[in-house]
Scaffold this active site. Structure first.
Site, PDB file in Angstrom:
ATOM      1  N   ILE A   1     -10.792   4.301   0.637  1.00 38.66           N
ATOM      2  CA  ILE A   1      -9.957   5.000   1.271  1.00 38.66           C
ATOM      3  C   ILE A   1      -8.810   5.233   0.513  1.00 38.66           C
ATOM      4  O   ILE A   1      -8.507   6.471   0.247  1.00 38.66           O
ATOM      5  CB  ILE A   1      -9.811   4.601   2.780  1.00 38.66           C
ATOM      6  N   ALA A   2      -8.049   4.336   0.124  1.00 37.89           N
ATOM      7  CA  ALA A   2      -6.609   4.556  -0.568  1.00 37.89           C
ATOM      8  C   ALA A   2      -6.123   3.209  -1.320  1.00 37.89           C
ATOM      9  O   ALA A   2      -6.848   2.140  -0.985  1.00 37.89           O
ATOM     10  CB  ALA A   2      -5.640   5.023   0.384  1.00 37.89           C
TER      11      ALA A   2
ATOM     12  N   ASP B   1       8.347  -4.372   8.377  1.00 33.63           N
ATOM     13  CA  ASP B   1       8.155  -3.337   7.537  1.00 33.63           C
ATOM     14  C   ASP B   1       7.935  -1.874   8.599  1.00 33.63           C
ATOM     15  O   ASP B   1       6.911  -1.209   7.998  1.00 33.63           O
ATOM     16  CB  ASP B   1       7.106  -3.628   6.635  1.00 33.63           C
TER      17      ASP B   1
ATOM     18  N   ALA C   1      -2.336  -3.628  -1.908  1.00 36.53           N
ATOM     19  CA  ALA C   1      -3.908  -3.443  -1.506  1.00 36.53           C
ATOM     20  C   ALA C   1      -4.584  -2.274  -1.840  1.00 36.53           C
ATOM     21  O   ALA C   1      -3.785  -1.173  -1.734  1.00 36.53           O
ATOM     22  CB  ALA C   1      -4.033  -4.080  -0.142  1.00 36.53           C
TER      23      ALA C   1
ATOM     24  N   LYS D   1      -8.965  -4.465   3.755  1.00 36.35           N
ATOM     25  CA  LYS D   1      -7.737  -4.313   3.131  1.00 36.35           C
ATOM     26  C   LYS D   1      -7.838  -5.327   2.019  1.00 36.35           C
ATOM     27  O   LYS D   1      -7.838  -6.491   2.461  1.00 36.35           O
ATOM     28  CB  LYS D   1      -6.447  -4.548   3.624  1.00 36.35           C
TER      29      LYS D   1
END
Length: 621
Positions: free
Chosen positions: A20-21, A137, A26, A43
């Site tokens: 995905i990305a 975060d 990660a 992840k």
């Protein structure tokens, strides 16, 4: 990042389907959970993080905490695991776009749209705060808008796990986080629920204006603004923003944590109260001026200079975002510029050499007592956080590890986590006597011990199915998962009773007593058929008894002896009558035909004793 893991099966469960990305910490993949037959987001941590034992340990703890958080607006954490060098999280797969992508595509949002997004974000944060969790975060990249409009917040707790690494990561990754850090996180490295409130206030600012509150070309520049500047009012960049939302942003982003809402729940209540007071035209008013959304390149700080006509301005009036028309002034004198340069240089020198941005070196405290280590860190202008762990070799109270590692250069006021030894990991065998086997098993597992062998045995006091004893006994201290053997009661031991009727009484008493029974052999009776000293009768005569139960014996005294009448010299008929009356039988022997009918002899002799019912022999002449 390492080579693609597409096609692999991690932990024997997750088949990686597609990539995905990639992110700062990660890479994210779509994977099939083969056990539950569902797609998840996997992840996978970067190698630099996965190889750090301290990070992996903290990552496990934070992932477990996040997994306990169940809320419709939180991206669920399903599992955490490791497969060789790969450390990963299995999470809910959310099809949609991040808030960053939405703002980049849509530009500044209407107040209604911004509040519609922030409301569920605050719901998720409020649930976390109520559970004792802090996100740490909150930023547009961690807010996901699902295709059906559902808002989800991701990465709960993970910021804490990677905090030691983000502080030294590449500038872009750090800047993306620093843009939403609260002043207390920048100055003291601490965070609580009010830090999440601060970041949520910055989200609202950015959605309303299309720009970050603070920008800069270095993380230090951005961090400095958080500490020393008040977040500007959204209307200063987007005049169409209602004053009520300016006040809401100002309250949430106050530099003093005590002046903010104490948690996301309180901020949510204030947001809804403000929203209820806004009219429909105010909620749906399109942004009228200002900037566009940052292009996510955090090193780019410039705002758009699009020219617009402000609402209510006279015809022909033109304003430029971030500027007000003003008369050109003469350049400052050279000595003024020089003075300002000296002042800036002095301020920067103080910040980086003695102030909050100055660096220090983490001292080597591994192997020293906890108090001594804390004193050394204090002298090095560092704060201390203590975690504890068992160790077979390090004495209790001594430091086993520090994070950051000894020798690392960090900012003054940073937190150094010390892992302090609790000594060998030992657990006491609990007292299990009288507990059922199932209860004993649960208790042992809860005390970090295991069930060893299980043996059945009769017991006269402990009911069947309950623990009689353990080996080792209760109180013994064992290593984690050491086995504890159990002896479980079968109840009282049954004893088969033998019938001793007609047998010697002493033999019966010895056998019955030896079997654990109580014997009553005090009753005696005469018996013409059972020899003296033998058992006439027994109660019970047989069957099954238990230890301590009673058996009654009737013991023979032999036949009853009675005096023999003397009938010598008496007529035969008279003698026989006398003997029969005394309980004897009579036998007659005649001599010379018994002409005279007189008894001359008897046996047994008169005056002696003989068993009642025995025969007396008469000699008649």
């Amino acid at each position: 990042m390492p080579e693609s893991i597409v096609g692999r099966v991690l932990d024997g469960r997750y088949r990686v389907l597609s990539h995905i990305a990639d992110g700062g910490m990660a890479s994210v993949y779509v994977a099939l959970d083969q056990r539950l037959d569902r797609e998840v987001a996997l992840k996978v941590m970067r190698p630099g993080l996965a190889s750090d034992e301290t990070f992996v340990s903290r990552f496990r703890r934070e992932a477990r905490s996040a997994a306990r958080l169940s809320h419709p607006h939180v991206v669920a954490v399903y599992d955490q695991g490791e497969d060789g060098s790969e450390v990963f999280l299995a999470m809910e797969l959310v099809n949609g776009h991040t808030l960053r992508q939405v703002m980049k595509s849509e530009g500044p949002l209407t107040p209604r749209a911004a509040l519609d997004i922030l409301d569920p974000v605050l719901q998720a944060l409020a649930a976390a705060h109520a559970a004792g969790l802090i996100h740490r975060d909150v930023k547009p990249e961690n807010v996901i808008l699902r295709e059906d409009g559902m808002v989800k917040v991701a990465d709960f707790g993970l910021a804490r796990a990677v905090s030691a690494h983000t502080s030294t990561s590449q500038t872009g990754a750090l800047l993306g986080t620093v843009a939403y850090l609260s002043p207390e996180q920048v100055e003291r490295g601490i965070a609580d629920a009010r830090s999440d409130v601060y970041a949520a206030g910055l989200l609202l600012f950015e959605m309303l204006t299309g720009t970050k509150a603070y920008t800069g070309e270095t993380p230090i520049h951005v961090a400095y603004q958080h500490v020393h500047s008040q977040v500007p009012a959204p209307s200063s960049r987007m005049p169409s923003v209602p004053p009520e939302l300016d006040a809401l942003v100002a309250r949430a982003t106050s530099r003093d944590p005590d002046e903010r809402p104490r948690d996301a729940g309180e901020f949510l209540a204030e947001l809804r109260r403000v929203r209820a007071g806004l009219g429909q035209d105010e909620l749906d008013r399109r942004p009228a001026a200002g900037g566009v959304v940052d292009d996510t390149s955090d090193s780019t700080a410039a705002l758009s200079r699009t020219q617009v006509v402000p609402l209510g301005a006279p015809a022909g009036t033109v304003a430029t975002t971030g500027q007000r028309p003003e008369r050109r002034r003469a350049l400052p004198l050279p000595w003024v510029l020089g003075g300002l340069a000296v002042l800036v240089a002095a301020l920067l020198g103080w910040l980086f050499l003695a102030g909050p941005l100055a660096s220090t070196t983490v001292p080597r405290v591994v192997g020293t007592p906890q108090q001594s280590a804390m004193a050394q860190l204090t002298r090095a202008h560092l704060q201390t956080r203590i975690t504890r762990a068992f160790d077979e070799a390090v004495k209790p109270g001594y430091v086993m590890a520090s994070n950051p590692r000894p020798g690392a250069d960090v900012r003054r006021g940073s937190v150094v986590t010390l892992t302090v030894s609790q000594g060998p990991e030992r657990y006491s065998v609990p007292s299990l006597v009288g507990h059922s086997q199932a209860e004993a098993t649960t208790t042992l597992r809860g005390d970090h011990l295991a069930v060893g062998s299980v043996r059945q045995a009769y017991d006269e006091k402990i009911p069947a199915g309950q623990v009689v004893s353990t080996s080792p006994p209760a109180g013994t201290r064992l290593k984690r998962n050491a086995p504890v053997d159990l002896v479980v009661s079968q109840g009282r031991q049954p004893i088969t009773v033998q019938d001793f009727t007609g047998k010697p009484a002493d033999q019966a008493v010895s056998a019955l007593t030896g079997a654990g029974l109580r014997v009553d052999a005090t009753q005696q009776q005469f018996s013409d058929t059972v020899a003296q000293g033998s058992v006439i009768s027994q109660n019970p005569p047989g069957g099954t008894l238990y230890k301590g139960d009673k058996v009654t014996l009737v013991v023979s005294k032999g036949p009853q002896l009675v005096p023999v009448p003397d009938v010598v010299g008496k007529q035969q008929d008279q003698a026989a009558q006398i003997l029969k009356a005394a309980g004897f039988n009579v036998s007659v022997q005649q001599v010379m035909g018994g002409f005279f009918g007189i008894v001359r002899q008897q046996s047994p002799a008169g005056g002696s004793k003989a068993p009642k019912g025995s025969t007396i022999t008469l000699v008649v002449v």
